[in-house]
Design a protein around this motif. Structure first.
Motif, PDB file in Angstrom:
ATOM      1  N   GLY A   1       0.891  -1.195   0.086  1.00 52.59           N
ATOM      2  CA  GLY A   1       0.038  -0.109   0.005  1.00 52.59           C
ATOM      3  C   GLY A   1       0.914   1.331  -0.055  1.00 52.59           C
ATOM      4  N   TRP A   2       0.585   2.182   0.773  1.00 52.61           N
ATOM      5  CA  TRP A   2       1.185   3.272   0.775  1.00 52.61           C
ATOM      6  C   TRP A   2       2.553   3.390   1.756  1.00 52.61           C
TER       7      TRP A   2
ATOM      8  N   TRP B   1       2.981   4.141  -3.788  1.00 56.92           N
ATOM      9  CA  TRP B   1       1.943   3.108  -3.456  1.00 56.92           C
ATOM     10  C   TRP B   1       2.532   1.580  -4.293  1.00 56.92           C
TER      11      TRP B   1
ATOM     12  N   ASP C   1       1.767  -2.622  -4.412  1.00 59.46           N
ATOM     13  CA  ASP C   1       0.841  -3.779  -3.815  1.00 59.46           C
ATOM     14  C   ASP C   1       2.031  -4.919  -3.343  1.00 59.46           C
TER      15      ASP C   1
END
Length: 343
Positions: free
Chosen positions: A26-27, A44, A46
């Motif tokens: 994520g972030w 960002w 994944d």
């Protein structure tokens, strides 16, 4: 001065060093002090491991550039040039030669408002101790300023100083260049949403997953106030201001932005923010426009496709380049009672 306006869950952490484990996808973000400024990366991803690797690569690149281009590190390539180029031609790396060539282009384009050899004067100021050179020392140092006397030999890939006492400083665009390189590295890792900043220079990669990055231009006389908000995607932005390193004496503000023609700090503007495609160009133009002032500076910006400017003049009035008048582009939003003037 500008700052990314973030939601609470993505707000920058304070301090430096790696983020606490465990790292989640994520972030992700990290901040370290390199090149004498705060280097901040937010992205960002994944894949948490890939995100960490991407940030590590950015920080390594920042350190590499600092080791090569710092005027304060005796072993840097820049320090070697300043030691030896006044004696004879110095062979330099392809990277350094390319940067010096770009510097010459900016100098010609700005009629000398951008000049790496300003360093002969700039090194006489001590902003921590509040010391400025006297008239005699300033006059002597100014004789060593002049970009046309930085002689480049394309075939031999060398640089030579044709005037005694000359030296150069890459501070006019080195951080913007570093941010460009960092953005390229992030793309190589497949990162599509990120920002990377080095002091007053930043690069927005993509958007914030469905909405633009919001970048605030702050009041040069009150860092707590935001005077314009710029919604950006895939854009480089650089700000130069008279508040970054300065001291005041006798009612005069001595700051680190030097007019090569006078050896003194210009006083016609307080800050210049330039937006464009690459950080090296936006940082160089922010310095040029600061020296040239509002009218000449905006004419320079308008002559270069793809650039825009937000200028705060000496009276605190905002000036915008014509690109902000394009109805298809969001205009800066003012959050201050300061008057605005559209050019």
């Amino acid at each position: 001065m500008f700052g990314f306006l973030r939601d609470a869950h993505t707000r920058s952490s304070q301090g430096s060093g790696p983020q606490p484990a465990p790292v989640k996808p994520g972030w992700m973000q990290r901040e370290e002090t390199i090149m004498g400024t705060a280097i901040h990366v937010e992205l960002w991803c994944d894949d948490a491991q890939k995100g960490v690797q991407a940030i590590d690569a950015v920080m390594r690149e920042m350190h590499r550039i600092d080791h090569a281009m710092s005027p304060y590190k005796a072993a840097s390539e820049l320090s070697r040039i300043n030691r030896d180029a006044g004696k004879s031609a110095v062979a330099i790396s392809a990277e350094m030669f390319s940067l010096l060539e770009r510097a010459q282009v900016f100098s010609e384009m700005s009629h000398g408002a951008f000049d790496l050899s300003y360093a002969a004067v700039g090194r006489l100021y001590d902003y921590r101790l509040g010391k400025a050179p006297d008239a005699s020392a300033l006059h002597k140092a100014r004789q060593a300023v002049g970009y046309r006397h930085v002689v480049l030999d394309t075939h031999k890939q060398t640089v030579r100083f044709a005037k005694p006492g000359m030296c150069i400083d890459l501070g006019g665009f080195a951080k913007g260049y570093a941010v460009d390189n960092a953005a390229d590295l992030l793309r190589q890792f497949g990162i599509k949403h990120a920002n990377v900043s080095a002091g007053g220079d930043s690069r927005a990669i993509g958007d914030r997953r469905g909405r633009p990055w919001s970048i605030g231009v702050r009041d040069p006389r009150d860092p707590a106030k935001v005077i314009a908000i710029l919604p950006l995607e895939d854009t480089s932005i650089s700000t130069s201001g008279d508040y970054e390193r300065y001291f005041e004496k006798g009612g005069v503000r001595f700051h680190h932005l030097i007019d090569p023609a006078t050896g003194k700090s210009p006083d016609r503007v307080r800050s210049v923010t330039i937006l464009g495609e690459d950080g090296l160009t936006t940082e160089a133009y922010s310095k040029c426009v600061f020296v040239l002032g509002v009218e000449r500076g905006l004419r320079l910006v308008e002559s270069h496709a793809g650039l825009d400017a937000v200028i705060v003049d000496a009276s605190g009035v905002l000036h915008y380049s014509s690109g902000f008048l394009d109805p298809s582009r969001p205009a800066p939003l003012s959050e201050s009672p300061l008057p605005r003037r559209l050019q």
